[in-house]
Design a protein around this motif. Sequence first.
Motif, mmCIF file in Angstrom:
data_model
loop_
_atom_site.group_PDB
_atom_site.id
_atom_site.type_symbol
_atom_site.label_atom_id
_atom_site.label_comp_id
_atom_site.label_asym_id
_atom_site.label_seq_id
_atom_site.Cartn_x
_atom_site.Cartn_y
_atom_site.Cartn_z
ATOM 1 N N THR A 65 0.821 -1.214 0.000
ATOM 2 C CA THR A 65 0.000 0.000 0.000
ATOM 3 C C THR A 65 0.854 1.263 0.000
ATOM 4 O OG1 THR A 65 -1.786 1.163 1.156
ATOM 5 C CG2 THR A 65 -0.246 -0.053 2.522
ATOM 6 N N PHE A 66 2.006 1.233 0.685
ATOM 7 C CA PHE A 66 2.880 2.404 0.728
ATOM 8 C C PHE A 66 3.668 2.556 -0.574
ATOM 9 C CE2 PHE A 66 3.166 1.188 5.459
ATOM 10 C CZ PHE A 66 1.916 1.742 5.696
ATOM 11 N N ARG A 83 1.097 6.056 -1.842
ATOM 12 C CA ARG A 83 1.748 7.307 -1.464
ATOM 13 C C ARG A 83 2.456 7.975 -2.642
ATOM 14 N NH1 ARG A 83 4.451 5.963 4.463
ATOM 15 N NH2 ARG A 83 2.515 6.036 5.679
ATOM 16 N N THR A 138 -4.646 0.594 7.406
ATOM 17 C CA THR A 138 -3.624 1.355 6.685
ATOM 18 C C THR A 138 -2.666 0.454 5.929
ATOM 19 O OG1 THR A 138 -2.241 1.410 8.674
ATOM 20 C CG2 THR A 138 -3.691 3.304 8.277
ATOM 21 N N HIS A 139 -2.561 -0.804 6.348
ATOM 22 C CA HIS A 139 -1.616 -1.736 5.747
ATOM 23 C C HIS A 139 -2.288 -2.751 4.815
ATOM 24 C CE1 HIS A 139 0.928 0.022 8.768
ATOM 25 N NE2 HIS A 139 1.954 -0.732 8.453
#
Length: 308
Positions: free
Chosen positions: A73-74, A78, A111-112
Amino acid sequence: MRAAFVETLTELAERDPRVVLLTGDLGFNMLEPFAERFPDRFYNVGVAEQNMVGLATGLAESGMIPFAYSIATFATMRPYEFIRNGPVLHQLPVRIVGVGGGFEYGNNGATHYGLEDVGILRMQRGLTVVVPTDAAHARTAFEQTYALPRPIYYRLSKGGAAIPGQDTDFELGRLTRLRAGGDVALVALGASVTDALAAADLLAAEGVEASVAVVESFNPSPHDDLADFLADVPLAVTVEPHFVDGGVGTLVAEVIAERGLSTRLRRCGVEDLPRGITGSQAFLQEHFGISATAVAGAATSMVASARR
């Protein structure tokens, strides 16, 4: 699969001085073999994924082949605009490496959860998406694609146990068939094929013959192979640790619609944004209907309806 990545990347770097590894401040107790062997080609940019992709873009334009490593996800969300406006727009060989897609970091919370990475990056024309099934396919995928003159996203699972009945050869843009059956076709995304195979076993115990195949790449995507696989099967169920939109379920729906197939489709994926729910990967996959039992249940319901 992560260990196979580091081992293979280190071997590639031995042969090719252009290979560089960047990390967004993670991969400890994993990336050290590369970092220790090539300290001048390893960069920990900190928790700054946009900067990581920007740096990777500059390195690629300078003739290097950078691998930018982070949690799925990051690695994808992002720096999404940086991926689009850098390596995609300029067709540079940046490799985004996202680890732990789906619910593999389930205990870390929403979030992960990597539930949209394949969908959003598949939308970027000129960027190849690779989702290996196991460590052996991850290795051959890196060896076959690392030097391609375009950006690539690798979605890697934290695990990587060998898939029964699968050879070790990854083929970009092709469908891998693992089991034959005439009642229903199960089509999985990457490592979720383990759930599809387990579901096929459950269905066999009920007298339902399921064929199983796995999609491991997009752009190029296995359109022709999927059309051939689905041509004589009345029902299909897709399974993916991803939202139902954008991934393998959407790809199969596109093939069915555009090729005029009569196959009925049920997509097993995450249908809504997880809110306030956390737990192990197994718990979350069961909760959101993408476990082996859930996939078998979906297929059983479709078969029963078709037989009435």
